[in-house]
Enzyme design. Sequence first.
Site, PDB file in Angstrom:
ATOM      1  N   SER A  19       0.824  -1.205   0.000  1.00  0.00           N
ATOM      2  CA  SER A  19       0.000   0.000   0.000  1.00  0.00           C
ATOM      3  C   SER A  19       0.860   1.259   0.000  1.00  0.00           C
ATOM      4  O   SER A  19       1.751   1.421   0.829  1.00  0.00           O
ATOM      5  CB  SER A  19      -0.905  -0.022   1.241  1.00  0.00           C
ATOM      6  N   LYS A  20       0.582   2.143  -0.971  1.00  0.00           N
ATOM      7  CA  LYS A  20       1.359   3.387  -1.075  1.00  0.00           C
ATOM      8  C   LYS A  20       1.186   4.210   0.194  1.00  0.00           C
ATOM      9  O   LYS A  20       2.057   4.960   0.578  1.00  0.00           O
ATOM     10  CB  LYS A  20       0.847   4.221  -2.252  1.00  0.00           C
ATOM     11  N   ARG A  21       0.022   4.088   0.801  1.00  0.00           N
ATOM     12  CA  ARG A  21      -0.298   4.918   1.956  1.00  0.00           C
ATOM     13  C   ARG A  21       0.320   4.350   3.230  1.00  0.00           C
ATOM     14  O   ARG A  21       0.889   5.067   4.026  1.00  0.00           O
ATOM     15  CB  ARG A  21      -1.817   4.994   2.071  1.00  0.00           C
TER      16      ARG A  21
END
Length: 546
Positions: free
Chosen positions: A295-297
Amino acid sequence: MLEPAAVDALFRPDLPETDHWERRYPPRRLPEGAEVTRFAPSPTGHLHIGGLYTAAVSRALARQSGGVHLLRVEDTDQARRVAGAAAAFVRQLTAFGLPPDEGGTDGGDWGPYLQSDRGDVYLSHIRALMRQGRAYPCFCDRGRLARITEEQRASRSPLGYYGRWALCRTLTPEQAADRVRSGEPYVVRFRCPPGLPGRVRFEDRIRGSVTTQDNGNDVVLLKSSQDQLPLPTYHLAHVVDDHLMRVTLVVRGEEWLSSTPLHLQLHTALGFGRPAYAHLAPLMKAEGGNRRKLSKRKDPEASVDFYLTAGYPPAAVQHYLRGLANARLMDAPTHEALAARLRTADMSPAGPLLDLPKLRSISRESIAGLAAAEVYRQLCNWAAEFDAELHQVLVRRAELAHSAIAVSRNAAGHPRKDLVRWSDFRDRYGFFFPELFGPVPAPDDARFGALSPDLVRRVAADFAARYTHPDTPASWLGGLRDLAERHGFAPDTRAHRLAPSRYAGPTGEVVNVVRVCLTGSARSPDLFEVVRVLGRDEVLRRLAVG
Ligand code: GLU
């Protein structure tokens, strides 16, 4: 749909015909079997590890075939446009040793490579589709589209612009022309093949034969006619670009697999040949007993800055990315993994697991295999950007730095493996540099172990008083043995093992005093080599404890 003359009235009269672009971007002269691949990020400003992975695989497939790898920035979504995106991508790719052969900021014969600079190319092709009736103006406004979506949700129908909802698809030429003439805003939609969509089959180099539902949706090709410079959507722009940039193999993320039937319809409607496809599975992360998409976040390791800041050497990252694509390369030596061919057939349709311990071990081995001069070069590059103080010291004390790096580096069979990333350097080698060494430890410092401060002080002072700078390992060891004996410690490990009660302690405790004084740590590389690098004066300075 519109009559051809009415279509032409929508466009600038001097807009080139599509033939013009065919001549402007001729087929490439490349050897048989050479692949042209592209990395085509949207300019959100940040490269993620998944993007770097796609770029690395796509570039390798082109280069190993004698082909070309290009960078194209897909910025038709102006809302997400970020200034300087192309330069930022080139900088980040280059930092990992993966610069494109063409495109990006340097340009090339098939450019420009920024989609927002290619407006006319797309308009020519949209006009051609409209003339043939394969694209039409659609006047449905937001409100109308929202109602369509609502109705489709309520009747559990697939979402989209099709069938009885696609009102503008069936306008007569006169109706369409009237509405354009009256200044009603419109978008241009693709007219997908008539009838209910059936199944479509295409080849994917990773997945083999893929059979899936065909596209039955009249997607938007050109966004609002109200804009000064109407821009096409990604779907139209990338199909036109892949054709005119003479891309032969589209390597991209699996999230585009479901749009591929639409892209194939567009290639056919435009009279283009089809490129080959390779859809890469997404990188995964292990969590609990499960796997999930990175996940980029949530995951710091999703951003490439994570790897740059830590200072993983480019070759190690490249090796690791190749290993994710082709597992057989993971355990090979780095130079072999980089020279090997990537095989699409060996890429799994299931996402590979991003495993940082594996990257660390590749990186450690890879650095251990570098010559000292290369370590110095890469370390300086890294420090120049991420650790200004260290960079200054490395430059000012280049000779000392070379000698420090060379300590035990080429020891036969046992090269030092104490660096995983360049950010480890300060911790492992910083003590060699007076500027980074810090104050001489006080005699009651915990690093001296169980010895009393008084004994520590005496041992250090005595060693300094009788110090002769050693020429050979034997003379160094002799000096330590004498020191141990003078203070009642065993002369060597064996003597202590045979009669521990005869001694104040094992030799190691005395050697530890010298080691902590000289290196600030109870663990260090071979001390004889350390004192050779430090030099007599610095050794004596460090022995002046408390
Ligand atoms: N611009 C698209 C994206 O990043 C690229 C898709 C493609 O490679 O075709 O997300």
